[in-house]
Design an enzyme around this catalytic site. Structure first.
Site, PDB file in Angstrom:
ATOM      1  N   TYR A 280      17.635 -15.980  -6.831  1.00  0.00           N
ATOM      2  CA  TYR A 280      19.073 -16.059  -6.543  1.00  0.00           C
ATOM      3  C   TYR A 280      19.338 -16.993  -5.369  1.00  0.00           C
ATOM      4  CZ  TYR A 280      20.337 -12.492  -9.897  1.00  0.00           C
ATOM      5  OH  TYR A 280      20.554 -11.809 -11.065  1.00  0.00           O
TER       6      TYR A 280
ATOM      7  N   GLU B 253      19.596  -5.130 -11.276  1.00  0.00           N
ATOM      8  CA  GLU B 253      18.351  -5.488 -11.952  1.00  0.00           C
ATOM      9  C   GLU B 253      17.174  -4.692 -11.406  1.00  0.00           C
ATOM     10  OE1 GLU B 253      18.474  -9.763 -11.564  1.00  0.00           O
ATOM     11  OE2 GLU B 253      20.398  -9.754 -12.635  1.00  0.00           O
TER      12      GLU B 253
END
Length: 395
Positions: free
Chosen positions: A95, A135
């Protein structure tokens, strides 16, 4: 939480984003793959070439900016994306890479000033943390259940069976001989392929077609004209070969009570998640009406016809119908087959309006066509659930 100044700054960029369109995300992906080519092992490069992934990411960015003051409105999209990310085994540090290239793209394309870049940096950080947490939860749930695992696990192809001229099914058992994770009917497996024929690792998601049994999974793969992975699985993979799988994931799954009527509506290979749903309804002794409604080009490409007929023979409440766009004379004479495009109003038994839940899968144009018919018949949007193969599109 984001402060009001940051929110206002983000919203002020919406017209610029809309005017730029997917050129924004095209620049982003080009930049990211140049500086971080290792990510090509994760992304489906076919979706990069045809523009689908660029469009999907652009729509997601615009949706985030539009709903920046009402993030709960984005939760369904977050869940769908998080499930897909989990199948790719996305890690938190990735990310940071995406965020770096997103901000650099904004700077290189627009030179919007530091205030705008700071605002988007904060906004991206909030969204990234939402995904990272969700997640992480998904990974823990997958690994923590009986037969579950995190990452990838080797499976052997124990059966490879052509189901039509275009679709072949693969039965997969774990190499270690242990139990395997349960799944919700409608979910998918991610298949990881590394082979000298491919420059990068290839990852594809395929719907599960059997019901959970703790011993094996079954998927079905359509041969795509330009599909490198589908061609590999059809032409190269053999019984006895080993491939690697992520645990089952997906936000599209059967969720009804035994008294809920169900319509499983599909076209082409879109019937694959419906097969899992149908087998589960049968084995759960579903009490309400079930409609299996499928569209195919012709009998040659119509897969799993015998399997559906076998289920129908033991499930009195199941009504099964197929529409052939290029119907043969034999198919057209069948009491359960129609010639032409799917027309739900032509069903001998009308669909029950009350409490009916409709599950759709197939080409986007088909799902739009079927959804319009359902709405015209009185079905509400909340009763319609659908799955897109590939990047998500709103029907």
């Amino acid at each position: 939480m984001l402060d009001q100044q940051t929110i206002a700054t983000i919203k002020s960029t919406i017209p610029l984003l809309a005017e730029t369109g997917p050129a924004l995300t095209a620049h982003f992906y080009q930049r990211m793959f140049h500086h971080n080519p290792e990510l090509k092992d994760i992304f489906n490069m076919s979706n990069q070439r045809n523009g689908d992934q660029r469009e999907a990411l652009f729509n997601a960015i615009c949706a985030y900016a539009t709903h920046i003051e009402n993030l709960p409105a984005l939760l369904p999209a977050v869940e769908r994306i998080a499930q897909k990310h989990a199948s790719f085994n996305i890690q938190p540090e990735q990310y940071q890479i995406v965020g770096t290239h997103l901000l650099a793209t904004l700077e290189e394309m627009f030179q919007p000033g530091q205030a705008v870049l700071d605002a988007w940096g904060k906004a991206y950080g909030v969204l990234a943390n939402v995904f990272i947490q969700r997640e992480s939860d998904i990974y823990q749930q997958s690994a923590g259940q009986n037969g579950g695992w995190h990452g990838i696990r080797p499976f052997r192809i124990v059966a490879k069976q052509p189901q039509s001229s275009l679709i072949t099914s693969f039965t997969l058992e774990p190499v270690d001989g242990g139990p395997i994770a349960a799944f919700r009917p409608g979910q998918y497996l991610a298949v990881y392929i590394r082979d000298k024929r491919f420059e990068y690792q290839e990852i594809r998601q395929y719907s599960l077609t059997n019901e959970p049994n703790g011993r094996y999974y079954r998927i079905a793969v359509k041969r795509e004209t330009m599909g490198s992975v589908s061609g590999y699985l059809h032409d190269v993979a053999r019984e006895g070969d080993v491939i690697e799988l992520a645990a089952p994931h997906g936000d599209f799954y059967l969720e009804v009570t035994p008294e809920t009527p169900v319509a499983l509506i599909s076209a082409g290979v879109g019937q694959t998640p419906m097969l899992s749903m149908l087998h589960s309804l049968k084995n759960q002794q579903h009490q309400a009406d079930i409609f299996w409604l499928h569209a195919a080009e012709n009998t040659e490409v119509h897969a799993f016809a015998d399997e559906i007929a076998d289920v129908a023979a033991t499930l009195p409440q199941l009504q099964s119908y197929v529409w052939y766009r290029e119907a043969s004379s034999e198919a057209a004479r069948s009491a359960h087959a129609f010639h032409g495009l799917m027309a739900l109003k032509d069903l001998p038994t009308p669909l029950p309006m009350t409490n009916l839940h409709c599950y759709l899968c197939g080409p986007v144009a088909f799902m739009q066509f079927a959804a319009r018919q359902l709405l015209e018949l009185g079905i509400t949007e909340s009763q319609i659930h659908y799955e897109c193969f590939g990047p998500h599109k709103v029907i």
